[in-house]
Structures are given as C-alpha cells and as structure tokens.
Design an enzyme around this catalytic site. Structure first.
Site, PDB file in Angstrom:
ATOM      1  N   GLU A 126      -5.184  -4.895  10.612  1.00  0.00           N
ATOM      2  CA  GLU A 126      -4.165  -3.873  10.832  1.00  0.00           C
ATOM      3  C   GLU A 126      -4.439  -3.141  12.146  1.00  0.00           C
ATOM      4  O   GLU A 126      -5.261  -2.212  12.185  1.00  0.00           O
ATOM      5  CB  GLU A 126      -4.177  -2.847   9.688  1.00  0.00           C
ATOM      6  CG  GLU A 126      -3.849  -3.424   8.334  1.00  0.00           C
ATOM      7  CD  GLU A 126      -3.245  -2.373   7.403  1.00  0.00           C
ATOM      8  OE1 GLU A 126      -2.137  -2.620   6.910  1.00  0.00           O
ATOM      9  OE2 GLU A 126      -3.859  -1.304   7.197  1.00  0.00           O
ATOM     10  N   ASN A 163       0.867  -1.177   0.000  1.00  0.00           N
ATOM     11  CA  ASN A 163       0.000   0.000   0.000  1.00  0.00           C
ATOM     12  C   ASN A 163       0.905   1.229   0.000  1.00  0.00           C
ATOM     13  O   ASN A 163       1.497   1.565   1.020  1.00  0.00           O
ATOM     14  CB  ASN A 163      -0.900  -0.026   1.245  1.00  0.00           C
ATOM     15  CG  ASN A 163      -1.737   1.235   1.376  1.00  0.00           C
ATOM     16  OD1 ASN A 163      -1.779   2.071   0.458  1.00  0.00           O
ATOM     17  ND2 ASN A 163      -2.413   1.380   2.514  1.00  0.00           N
ATOM     18  N   TRP A 164       1.000   1.847  -1.159  1.00  0.00           N
ATOM     19  CA  TRP A 164       1.919   2.995  -1.271  1.00  0.00           C
ATOM     20  C   TRP A 164       1.373   4.239  -0.579  1.00  0.00           C
ATOM     21  O   TRP A 164       2.092   5.237  -0.451  1.00  0.00           O
ATOM     22  CB  TRP A 164       2.181   3.310  -2.747  1.00  0.00           C
ATOM     23  CG  TRP A 164       2.960   2.271  -3.493  1.00  0.00           C
ATOM     24  CD1 TRP A 164       3.355   1.030  -3.046  1.00  0.00           C
ATOM     25  CD2 TRP A 164       3.455   2.373  -4.845  1.00  0.00           C
ATOM     26  NE1 TRP A 164       4.051   0.361  -4.023  1.00  0.00           N
ATOM     27  CE2 TRP A 164       4.132   1.169  -5.145  1.00  0.00           C
ATOM     28  CE3 TRP A 164       3.375   3.355  -5.824  1.00  0.00           C
ATOM     29  CZ2 TRP A 164       4.728   0.935  -6.385  1.00  0.00           C
ATOM     30  CZ3 TRP A 164       3.973   3.125  -7.062  1.00  0.00           C
ATOM     31  CH2 TRP A 164       4.642   1.929  -7.326  1.00  0.00           C
ATOM     32  N   LYS A 165       0.093   4.209  -0.192  1.00  0.00           N
ATOM     33  CA  LYS A 165      -0.549   5.384   0.427  1.00  0.00           C
ATOM     34  C   LYS A 165      -0.337   6.617  -0.460  1.00  0.00           C
ATOM     35  O   LYS A 165      -0.328   6.486  -1.681  1.00  0.00           O
ATOM     36  CB  LYS A 165      -0.029   5.570   1.853  1.00  0.00           C
ATOM     37  CG  LYS A 165      -0.194   4.285   2.681  1.00  0.00           C
ATOM     38  CD  LYS A 165      -0.008   4.463   4.154  1.00  0.00           C
ATOM     39  CE  LYS A 165      -0.202   3.124   4.855  1.00  0.00           C
ATOM     40  NZ  LYS A 165      -0.082   3.224   6.314  1.00  0.00           N
ATOM     41  N   GLY A 210       2.969  -1.055   4.249  1.00  0.00           N
ATOM     42  CA  GLY A 210       3.023   0.371   3.945  1.00  0.00           C
ATOM     43  C   GLY A 210       4.442   0.801   3.639  1.00  0.00           C
ATOM     44  O   GLY A 210       4.954   0.607   2.529  1.00  0.00           O
ATOM     45  N   GLY A 211       5.113   1.377   4.629  1.00  0.00           N
ATOM     46  CA  GLY A 211       6.451   1.943   4.438  1.00  0.00           C
ATOM     47  C   GLY A 211       7.421   1.041   3.697  1.00  0.00           C
ATOM     48  O   GLY A 211       8.138   1.490   2.795  1.00  0.00           O
ATOM     49  N   GLY A 239       2.755   2.331  10.787  1.00  0.00           N
ATOM     50  CA  GLY A 239       3.709   3.420  10.626  1.00  0.00           C
ATOM     51  C   GLY A 239       4.463   3.780  11.893  1.00  0.00           C
ATOM     52  O   GLY A 239       5.129   4.802  11.967  1.00  0.00           O
ATOM     53  N   HIS A 288      -9.475   1.175   4.880  1.00  0.00           N
ATOM     54  CA  HIS A 288      -8.213   1.358   5.608  1.00  0.00           C
ATOM     55  C   HIS A 288      -8.448   2.261   6.814  1.00  0.00           C
ATOM     56  O   HIS A 288      -9.243   3.199   6.746  1.00  0.00           O
ATOM     57  CB  HIS A 288      -7.153   1.957   4.677  1.00  0.00           C
ATOM     58  CG  HIS A 288      -5.783   1.901   5.264  1.00  0.00           C
ATOM     59  ND1 HIS A 288      -5.348   2.805   6.215  1.00  0.00           N
ATOM     60  CD2 HIS A 288      -4.767   1.028   5.082  1.00  0.00           C
ATOM     61  CE1 HIS A 288      -4.118   2.471   6.574  1.00  0.00           C
ATOM     62  NE2 HIS A 288      -3.744   1.397   5.910  1.00  0.00           N
ATOM     63  N   GLU A 314      -6.837   4.620   7.959  1.00  0.00           N
ATOM     64  CA  GLU A 314      -6.620   6.054   7.698  1.00  0.00           C
ATOM     65  C   GLU A 314      -7.862   6.675   7.070  1.00  0.00           C
ATOM     66  O   GLU A 314      -8.177   7.836   7.318  1.00  0.00           O
ATOM     67  CB  GLU A 314      -5.366   6.225   6.813  1.00  0.00           C
ATOM     68  CG  GLU A 314      -4.101   5.985   7.618  1.00  0.00           C
ATOM     69  CD  GLU A 314      -2.947   5.375   6.825  1.00  0.00           C
ATOM     70  OE1 GLU A 314      -2.966   5.428   5.587  1.00  0.00           O
ATOM     71  OE2 GLU A 314      -2.028   4.836   7.480  1.00  0.00           O
ATOM     72  N   SER A 358       3.627  -2.076  10.302  1.00  0.00           N
ATOM     73  CA  SER A 358       5.076  -2.174  10.486  1.00  0.00           C
ATOM     74  C   SER A 358       5.631  -3.551  10.141  1.00  0.00           C
ATOM     75  O   SER A 358       6.603  -4.017  10.747  1.00  0.00           O
ATOM     76  CB  SER A 358       5.473  -1.766  11.916  1.00  0.00           C
ATOM     77  OG  SER A 358       5.101  -0.417  12.158  1.00  0.00           O
TER      78      SER A 358
HETATM   79  P1  13P Z   1       3.138   0.417   7.658  1.00  0.00           P
HETATM   80  O1  13P Z   1       3.644  -0.848   7.038  1.00  0.00           O
HETATM   81  O2  13P Z   1       3.836   1.647   7.152  1.00  0.00           O
HETATM   82  O3  13P Z   1       3.053   0.337   9.136  1.00  0.00           O
HETATM   83  O4  13P Z   1       1.623   0.593   7.119  1.00  0.00           O
HETATM   84  C1  13P Z   1       0.766  -0.465   7.240  1.00  0.00           C
HETATM   85  C2  13P Z   1      -0.472  -0.144   6.498  1.00  0.00           C
HETATM   86  O5  13P Z   1      -1.253   0.689   6.906  1.00  0.00           O
HETATM   87  C3  13P Z   1      -0.705  -0.833   5.219  1.00  0.00           C
HETATM   88  O6  13P Z   1      -1.987  -0.588   4.755  1.00  0.00           O
END
Ligand code: 13P
Length: 248
Positions: free
Chosen positions: A166, A9-11, A233-234, A172, A94, A96, A212
C-alpha cells in the site's frame, strides 16, 4: 496458482447497526465470488459481524492483533480473543498504525507471528511515502519492511501470510499507483522474499495492492501478473462498489 484475495478494511467506520446493514447487503452480492473475500470491521462490530457471516463465503478479519496471549495491555486485543469470535485474518502494520500509533517493523513482526500461531492469516502491510518514492528509495523501503515483518518465520509461515503493498500516497487520495508501478513494486517484494526463502516460497505468497483501489480500476489492477488481490478502504464501505471489486 495463487488464489486472489480481496479484503475490505473498514478502518474506523460503521457502528454495529451500520455494520449489520452493510453485511446484509454484502452477503447476497458476494455469494458467488471466485476469490477469497474478507471484511475487516472495527473491533466493536466483530462479534456481531462474525455471527452474521456464519455459513457464508465471507471471512472475518480484524484490523490489528496484539502479540501477547493476555494481560496488562490496555486497548489491545489478543489473537485468541479474535479466534474465539470467528476471526480468520488480521491486518498488521497498516501505514496508519505505523504513522499515527508508533507501529514499528519489530512490533509488526511480533503481531504477525502471534496471528500465525493462532492460525489467523496476517495481512502484513508495507509501503513507501511520497517523499520516499520521489527520492527513489521505494524498492529498498518495501523490501526492508517485508523482510523485517517476516523475521524468524518458517517457510510455511511465510506462505500462510498475505502481504499488502500500500503506497501511502495512494491511500484515501484517489491517486492509485499505475498498474505497472504497482506490479513492479510487488515484484520487488516477491524478489525480496525469494532472496531469503527461495523462489518456490515467493511464488506461493499472495501479495495484494491497496490504495484507492475501487470499482473502476480493480479489473486492470487484478489483470497484472504479480497482483494477487486488493486491500480496499473507502470502496469497501459501499456494498455495490465492494461487490464490483470482488467480481473484478
Ligand atoms: P483506500 O482504498 O481508501 O485508499 O484505503 C486503502 C487502505 O488503506 C486499505 O487498507
């Protein structure tokens, strides 16, 4: 029996030029992946990335999808539009989006259903806040979110969906859930699905962990029996890190 699925997920990261560079690095690194691999760039990159991924084993995912086929919904994108540019997966609900953009269990359900109707696999996200975990209501929260997201789905539609557990406090933050905690909560989600759809359906649904997850901890997390993949994510923004996760 359940094929592992790792999704990046590149956000809100990567301009088209940056996306092009990252995808060019990913294609050779991931070509021998044993699991299903999906990358979910921002909307502006999707068409370009879709073209670059033709003929590769990497699938294209969106970060959201609207429930209506078209119309006056400024800022939204329909499942048919996504399908037209080669999208096969869409993240829905998600945390967020739930936290910052008013996503509710009801809209998550509508978005996921629209995705399925277009033959797009919804990756439905659920997870508790730190406060909820500390007050001991994690199991209730994730079960309720899961069952609400799947409301009205047939058994076949449930099996075609992917759930991503999640925990919000792990996103993050560099603070991953322990392997055991992630496994236990995913089992709770699977049991909730079994309670409504029966054990056979629950045993077929793939449930990812996200929060993470990275090159260092992916092997251990993926070794847990209930964990069928990761939503990254990251660590999905760097080709070598994402490759290590994919080759867990
Ligand atoms: P991180 O891997 O950056 O913690 O993000 C997880 C996430 O929200 C994937 O959708």
């Amino acid at each position: 029996m359940r094929k592992p699925i790792i999704a990046g997920n590149w956000k809100m990261n990567m301009t088209p030029a940056e996306a092009e560079r990252l995808v060019a690095e990913l294609i050779p690194l991931l070509k021998d992946a044993a699991c299903e691999v999906v990358i979910c760039p921002p909307y502006v990159d999707l068409a370009l990335v879709g073209k670059l991924l033709v003929g590769t084993n990497i699938k294209l995912g969106a970060q959201n999808v609207h429930w209506a086929p078209k119309g006056a919904f400024t800022g939204e994108i329909s499942a048919d539009m996504l399908l037209a540019i080669g999208v096969s997966h869409a993240i829905v609900g998600h945390s967020e989006r739930r936290q910052y953009f008013g996503e509710t269990d009801e809209t998550v359900n509508k978005r996921a259903k629209a995705a399925l109707d277009a033959n797009i696999t919804p990756i439905i996200c659920v997870g508790e806040t730190l406060e909820q975990r500390e007050s001991g209501v994690t199991d209730t929260i994730v079960s309720k979110q899961t069952i609400a997201a799947l409301a009205g789905f047939s058994a076949e539609e449930v099996v075609r969906s992917v759930i991503a557990y999640e925990p919000i406090w792990a996103i993050g933050t560099g603070r991953t859930a322990t392997n055991e905690d992630a496994n236990t909560t995913i089992k709770v989600i699977r049991d909730a699905i079994a309670g409504v759809y029966g054990q056979k359906v629950a045993d077929e649904v793939r449930i990812q962990y996200g929060g993470s997850m990275n090159a260092k901890n992916a092997t251990e997390l993926m070794a847990m029996p209930e964990i069928d993949g990761g939503l990254i994510g990251g660590a999905s923004l760097k080709s070598e890190d994402f490759s290590k996760v994919v080759h867990f």
